[in-house]
Design an enzyme around this catalytic site. Structure first.
Site, PDB file in Angstrom:
ATOM      1  N   SER A 144       0.860  -1.169   0.000  1.00 15.28           N
ATOM      2  CA  SER A 144       0.000   0.000   0.000  1.00 15.28           C
ATOM      3  C   SER A 144       0.895   1.216   0.000  1.00 15.28           C
ATOM      4  O   SER A 144       2.082   1.138   0.317  1.00 15.28           O
ATOM      5  CB  SER A 144      -0.878  -0.012   1.263  1.00 15.28           C
ATOM      6  OG  SER A 144      -1.465   1.257   1.494  1.00 15.28           O
ATOM      7  N   TYR A 157      -1.367  -1.137  10.288  1.00 15.03           N
ATOM      8  CA  TYR A 157      -1.402  -1.364   8.848  1.00 15.03           C
ATOM      9  C   TYR A 157      -0.114  -0.859   8.199  1.00 15.03           C
ATOM     10  O   TYR A 157       0.552  -1.576   7.450  1.00 15.03           O
ATOM     11  CB  TYR A 157      -2.624  -0.658   8.260  1.00 15.03           C
ATOM     12  CG  TYR A 157      -2.860  -0.933   6.793  1.00 15.03           C
ATOM     13  CD1 TYR A 157      -3.241  -2.191   6.353  1.00 15.03           C
ATOM     14  CD2 TYR A 157      -2.717   0.090   5.844  1.00 15.03           C
ATOM     15  CE1 TYR A 157      -3.478  -2.441   5.000  1.00 15.03           C
ATOM     16  CE2 TYR A 157      -2.955  -0.148   4.504  1.00 15.03           C
ATOM     17  CZ  TYR A 157      -3.333  -1.416   4.087  1.00 15.03           C
ATOM     18  OH  TYR A 157      -3.561  -1.658   2.750  1.00 15.03           O
TER      19      TYR A 157
END
Length: 275
Positions: A144, A157
């Site tokens: 990401s 995350y």
């Protein structure tokens, strides 16, 4: 799209039951690849196998896999090799997200994200590596933009995605002259189930997305970029204009990027931030 590159290649996809994993499975199946699909829901996988392939018995293997469990990952690799005789591409796609300030966060949430996102990638890559070295194949980590620039409200995350990037970048250097292709694949915000299933401060699921999924890159488009990166054996792919701009600004003007990210994330509906 050129059919020849993926025809008869053995491709493992984790997190294959939804989102980017599912879109990639459909695309690779249409290009003649042999697929090993991994997810926790075996019923869902087997139903999908019948949908995406005209010959699911010989072209698709479904393996119930929790990537946070090392033995599940070993089993996935062993069953894939037993059925297809080798591995050409491993797509480490399985992942979960979170949404909470670190000060409010139960530490078990970060452990869960590291177990699935980071350790799942490590386990699958470890057991697949001998076969990938033999085939001079590809290992992919779907990360990401949060793996390049810290994303506020997503400490676990971002940490897991940074860790995957560091792991794969190092693996690439270790095997620089072995013919192994290693790619870090970083979508921006992509329409998927990941935000609905994101964990909150206490570990419960968020249940709904705070963003307009219709304005994001589709999972199908993301899968097309993934296929392009594999064909060209790219070491890194950063998708979306916002994603590319964020990474560039973070490298040149990190403090400005911090403020812009805070402002951007604070505008989410139900944001945990207070300006």
């Amino acid at each position: 799209m050129d059919n020849s590159y993926f025809k008869d290649k053995v491709i493992i996809i984790t997190g294959a039951s939804s989102g980017i994993g599912l879109a990639s499975a459909k695309l690779f199946a249409s290009l003649g690849a042999r697929l090993s699909l991994a997810a926790r829901s075996i019923d869902r996988l087997e139903s999908l196998a019948r949908e995406i392939s005209p010959d699911p018995e010989s072209m698709v293997l479904c393996v119930k896999t929790d990537v946070s469990v090392e033995e599940d990952c070993r089993n996935l690799i062993e069953k894939t090799v037993a059925k297809f005789g080798g591995i050409d591409i491993l797509v480490n796609n399985a992942g979960i997200s979170m949404r909470a300030l670190f000060r409010d966060l139960d530490l078990s949430v970060i452990r869960s994200l590291m177990d699935v996102n980071f350790w799942g990638t490590v386990y699958c890559t470890k057991y697949a590596l001998p076969y990938l070295l033999y085939s001079k194949g590809s290992v992919v980590g779907v990360i990401s933009i949060a793996g390049y620039a810290g994303l506020p409200g997503r400490t676990g995350y971002s940490s897991s995605k940074y860790a995957i990037r560091g792991f794969l970048d190092t693996l690439r250097i270790e095997h620089l002259y072995d013919g192994l292709h290693v790619m870090v694949f970083a979508p921006g915000f992509t329409a998927s189930n990941v935000r609905n299933a994101a964990l909150t401060a206490d570990g419960s699921r968020q249940g709904e997305t705070p963003r307009d999924e219709g304005k994001m890159m589709t999972a199908e488009r993301c899968a097309e970029y993934l296929a392009k990166g594999l064909r060209k054996r790219k070491s890194e792919m950063i998708l979306t204009p916002v994603g590319k701009a964020t990474v560039l600004l973070h490298n040149i003007f990190p403090r400005l990027t911090d403020r812009l990210e805070f402002s951007y994330m604070a505008k989410e509906p139900g944001s945990p931030f207070h300006k």
